[in-house]
Design a protein around this motif. Sequence first.
Motif, mmCIF file in Angstrom:
data_model
loop_
_atom_site.group_PDB
_atom_site.id
_atom_site.type_symbol
_atom_site.label_atom_id
_atom_site.label_comp_id
_atom_site.label_asym_id
_atom_site.label_seq_id
_atom_site.Cartn_x
_atom_site.Cartn_y
_atom_site.Cartn_z
ATOM 1 N N LEU A 327 24.335 30.759 37.967
ATOM 2 C CA LEU A 327 23.433 31.601 37.046
ATOM 3 C C LEU A 327 24.123 32.433 36.187
ATOM 4 O O LEU A 327 25.094 33.137 36.547
ATOM 5 N N ILE A 328 23.833 32.697 34.896
ATOM 6 C CA ILE A 328 24.417 33.793 34.031
ATOM 7 C C ILE A 328 23.087 34.657 33.656
ATOM 8 O O ILE A 328 22.281 34.181 33.080
ATOM 9 N N VAL A 329 23.373 35.597 34.464
ATOM 10 C CA VAL A 329 22.455 36.723 34.369
ATOM 11 C C VAL A 329 22.799 37.848 33.368
ATOM 12 O O VAL A 329 23.920 38.465 33.941
ATOM 13 N N LYS A 330 22.266 38.126 32.382
ATOM 14 C CA LYS A 330 23.032 39.162 31.419
ATOM 15 C C LYS A 330 24.364 39.146 31.255
ATOM 16 O O LYS A 330 24.967 40.012 31.517
ATOM 17 N N GLY A 331 24.696 37.692 31.258
ATOM 18 C CA GLY A 331 26.327 37.833 31.172
ATOM 19 C C GLY A 331 26.962 37.657 32.076
ATOM 20 O O GLY A 331 28.283 37.469 32.092
ATOM 21 N N VAL A 332 26.324 38.155 33.465
ATOM 22 C CA VAL A 332 27.381 37.873 34.495
ATOM 23 C C VAL A 332 26.976 36.707 35.457
ATOM 24 O O VAL A 332 25.995 36.128 35.445
ATOM 25 N N ASN A 333 28.039 35.985 35.735
ATOM 26 C CA ASN A 333 28.094 34.794 36.593
ATOM 27 C C ASN A 333 27.707 34.935 38.012
ATOM 28 O O ASN A 333 28.525 35.699 38.500
ATOM 29 N N VAL A 334 26.982 34.300 38.504
ATOM 30 C CA VAL A 334 26.740 34.350 39.811
ATOM 31 C C VAL A 334 26.349 32.939 40.577
ATOM 32 O O VAL A 334 25.397 32.195 39.852
ATOM 33 N N TYR A 335 26.816 32.864 41.623
ATOM 34 C CA TYR A 335 26.402 31.553 42.417
ATOM 35 C C TYR A 335 25.316 32.092 43.404
ATOM 36 O O TYR A 335 25.345 33.128 44.066
ATOM 37 N N PRO A 336 24.319 31.255 43.459
ATOM 38 C CA PRO A 336 23.025 31.456 44.599
ATOM 39 C C PRO A 336 23.833 31.800 46.048
ATOM 40 O O PRO A 336 23.483 32.528 46.883
ATOM 41 N N MET A 337 24.868 31.067 46.254
ATOM 42 C CA MET A 337 25.453 31.117 47.600
ATOM 43 C C MET A 337 26.056 32.596 47.896
ATOM 44 O O MET A 337 26.412 32.986 48.743
ATOM 45 N N GLN A 338 26.482 33.351 46.605
ATOM 46 C CA GLN A 338 26.792 34.739 46.769
ATOM 47 C C GLN A 338 25.606 35.639 47.420
ATOM 48 O O GLN A 338 25.929 36.651 48.150
ATOM 49 N N ILE A 339 24.507 35.320 46.833
ATOM 50 C CA ILE A 339 23.394 36.060 47.054
ATOM 51 C C ILE A 339 22.950 35.760 48.680
ATOM 52 O O ILE A 339 22.652 36.832 49.343
ATOM 53 N N GLU A 340 23.068 34.427 48.920
ATOM 54 C CA GLU A 340 22.860 34.111 50.417
ATOM 55 C C GLU A 340 23.472 34.760 51.367
ATOM 56 O O GLU A 340 23.231 35.175 52.513
ATOM 57 N N LYS A 341 25.093 34.806 51.045
ATOM 58 C CA LYS A 341 26.112 35.334 51.829
ATOM 59 C C LYS A 341 25.611 36.789 52.211
ATOM 60 O O LYS A 341 25.626 37.322 53.237
ATOM 61 N N VAL A 342 25.272 37.486 51.237
ATOM 62 C CA VAL A 342 24.839 39.072 51.397
ATOM 63 C C VAL A 342 23.652 39.190 52.247
ATOM 64 O O VAL A 342 23.640 39.814 53.164
ATOM 65 N N LEU A 343 22.597 38.300 51.982
ATOM 66 C CA LEU A 343 21.147 38.387 52.884
ATOM 67 C C LEU A 343 21.518 38.018 54.162
ATOM 68 O O LEU A 343 21.021 38.711 55.140
ATOM 69 N N MET A 344 22.204 36.969 54.617
ATOM 70 C CA MET A 344 22.190 36.488 55.808
ATOM 71 C C MET A 344 23.244 37.292 56.670
ATOM 72 O O MET A 344 23.371 37.247 57.976
ATOM 73 N N ASP A 345 23.774 38.111 56.088
ATOM 74 C CA ASP A 345 24.641 39.344 56.907
ATOM 75 C C ASP A 345 24.071 40.386 57.293
ATOM 76 O O ASP A 345 24.320 41.370 57.845
ATOM 77 N N ILE A 346 22.641 40.582 56.760
ATOM 78 C CA ILE A 346 21.915 41.513 57.061
ATOM 79 C C ILE A 346 20.921 41.542 58.144
ATOM 80 O O ILE A 346 20.072 40.550 58.046
ATOM 81 N N PRO A 347 21.172 41.954 59.511
ATOM 82 C CA PRO A 347 20.158 41.511 60.516
ATOM 83 C C PRO A 347 18.735 41.627 60.304
ATOM 84 O O PRO A 347 18.064 40.810 61.062
ATOM 85 N N GLU A 348 18.028 42.560 59.740
ATOM 86 C CA GLU A 348 16.790 42.970 59.523
ATOM 87 C C GLU A 348 16.203 41.765 58.392
ATOM 88 O O GLU A 348 14.971 41.617 58.576
ATOM 89 N N VAL A 349 17.047 40.864 57.835
ATOM 90 C CA VAL A 349 16.635 40.010 56.834
ATOM 91 C C VAL A 349 16.473 38.564 57.787
ATOM 92 O O VAL A 349 17.169 38.324 58.714
ATOM 93 N N ASP A 350 15.351 38.015 57.572
ATOM 94 C CA ASP A 350 14.707 36.845 58.401
ATOM 95 C C ASP A 350 15.648 35.559 57.721
ATOM 96 O O ASP A 350 16.491 35.854 57.079
ATOM 97 N N ASN A 351 14.867 34.256 58.037
ATOM 98 C CA ASN A 351 15.603 33.232 57.827
ATOM 99 C C ASN A 351 15.197 32.575 56.241
ATOM 100 O O ASN A 351 15.911 31.430 56.291
ATOM 101 N N ASN A 352 14.772 33.172 55.456
ATOM 102 C CA ASN A 352 14.338 32.338 54.221
ATOM 103 C C ASN A 352 14.290 33.310 52.974
ATOM 104 O O ASN A 352 14.114 34.519 53.302
ATOM 105 N N TYR A 353 14.886 32.796 51.899
ATOM 106 C CA TYR A 353 14.726 33.594 50.624
ATOM 107 C C TYR A 353 14.475 32.759 49.515
ATOM 108 O O TYR A 353 14.618 31.713 49.578
ATOM 109 N N LEU A 354 14.022 33.423 48.274
ATOM 110 C CA LEU A 354 13.981 32.503 47.249
ATOM 111 C C LEU A 354 14.378 33.212 45.946
ATOM 112 O O LEU A 354 13.998 34.291 45.730
ATOM 113 N N ILE A 355 15.218 32.668 45.076
ATOM 114 C CA ILE A 355 15.615 33.225 43.559
ATOM 115 C C ILE A 355 14.760 32.948 42.538
ATOM 116 O O ILE A 355 14.818 31.857 42.338
#
Length: 431
Positions: A327-355
């Motif tokens: 994804l290129i968001v406001k000129g910054v490149n980001v892969y959905p996997m980077q987002i998943e990595k952050v989310l799944m490392d937070i114990p309070e986060v459950d098992n699903n997400y949507l971008i």
Amino acid sequence: MDEAYWDKEIETIDRHSLQQLQLERLNKTLERASKSQYYKRRIPAKINNLTALKDIPFTTKSDLRNSFPEGMLAVSRDEIVRLHASSGTTGRATVIYHTKRDIDNWTDLVARSMYMTGVRKSDVFQNMMGYGLFTGGLGLHYGSERLGALIIPASSGNSKRQIRLMKDFHSTVVHITPSYALHLYTLFQEKGIDPKNDLDLRIAFLGAEPHSEETKLRLENLFGLDAYNSYGLSEMNGPGVAFECQLKDGMHVWEDSYILEIIDPDTGEGLSDGEEGEIVFTTLKREGMPIIRYRTGDIAQTYPEECPCGRTHRKISRIKGRTDDMLIVKGVNVYPMQIEKVLMDIPEVDNNYLIEIETVDYLDSLNIKVEVRQNIFHGGIKELESLKKRISEDLKNETLISPRITLVEPNSLPKSEGKAVRVVDKRDRDV
Ligand code: AMP
Ligand code: ZN
């Protein structure tokens, strides 16, 4: 004593002999491919060393589409015994044809991969991937039969039945998409089943879609098993192209059957070990439909070190994403996997997400919906606010972007039984 390798000679072959074997098989492949409509004028009859491969043009997904249905067929139709079609992760599906020997080779690679993770005849293997045109079902099915395990051809979906099968037949091994495994855990909780104590699962193959190390660790902890990353694509048969060994640190690419290259996706130049780029594969044993220098669109890197398991076939990292899902968001490149990595490392986060990404006032706006644990969702507003803040900060650190975060109840986001849809792009195309 239990033999550690399915095919010791080929799995531990020295690099020099492996390269010789590759050159020999590559030349055979060129000869076969030249019989196809598509390749006949595009490739040389023979090459003298492996470095000359880089002078042959790439094959892309659109080449496959443009030569649909039989432009890349290299044998007479009578020799073909099966076809598979890609699930069309991006765009229209493509078709791959296999001869009897192609199926036999593929089956052997899958058996080799499964054996490498420790699956044996005594195992009960519940294959929860879709059977049909998708390669995940039948590919693992025949590999497992060759290995001699007891297979339950459960296919995907029908979660209640999956759970019953696991209990009735004491399944020890499963093949499942990581997103579906996370969903299944939620169902276990609802039914009061603790997979760690109430089931016999010991091994999971996670494949078919990108997933982060954090997701894999989460699944290992929740289910109490060893999870192995399984990578493949229908253009290269399907599963059994690259698989993790018991060290679970990178996937061995079966280089007796595929030539692996990592290229810079922008320039097409070859990259060195450790440099991240696009995976390119050449089939070495395919008869029905040889494919040369196929641009997979998948991003990974090779490992320079030898693997202590003794296998000499090079390892690749987990797939970071696809060139076309960055994804290129406001000129910054980001892969959905980077987002998943952050989310799944937070114990309070459950098992699903949507971008979700949309255009607001001519600008890209990113909104991430995150399922949170039931007790957190129904806890105080203060806890929710502070969790939101933490997610935002962690995301900013990892990706440099600050998306809008919406916390939602567990089990409220859409789920899929096959490949998960993690990104919904609603941006105006003509702006
Ligand atoms: P298909 O040909 O439809 O089976 O899709 C193959 C694609 O699925 C690959 O090119 C990858 O993008 C993705 N894929 C398969 N296995 C994995 C895996 N273990 N990790 C990440 N992506 C995967
Ligand atoms: Zn290894």
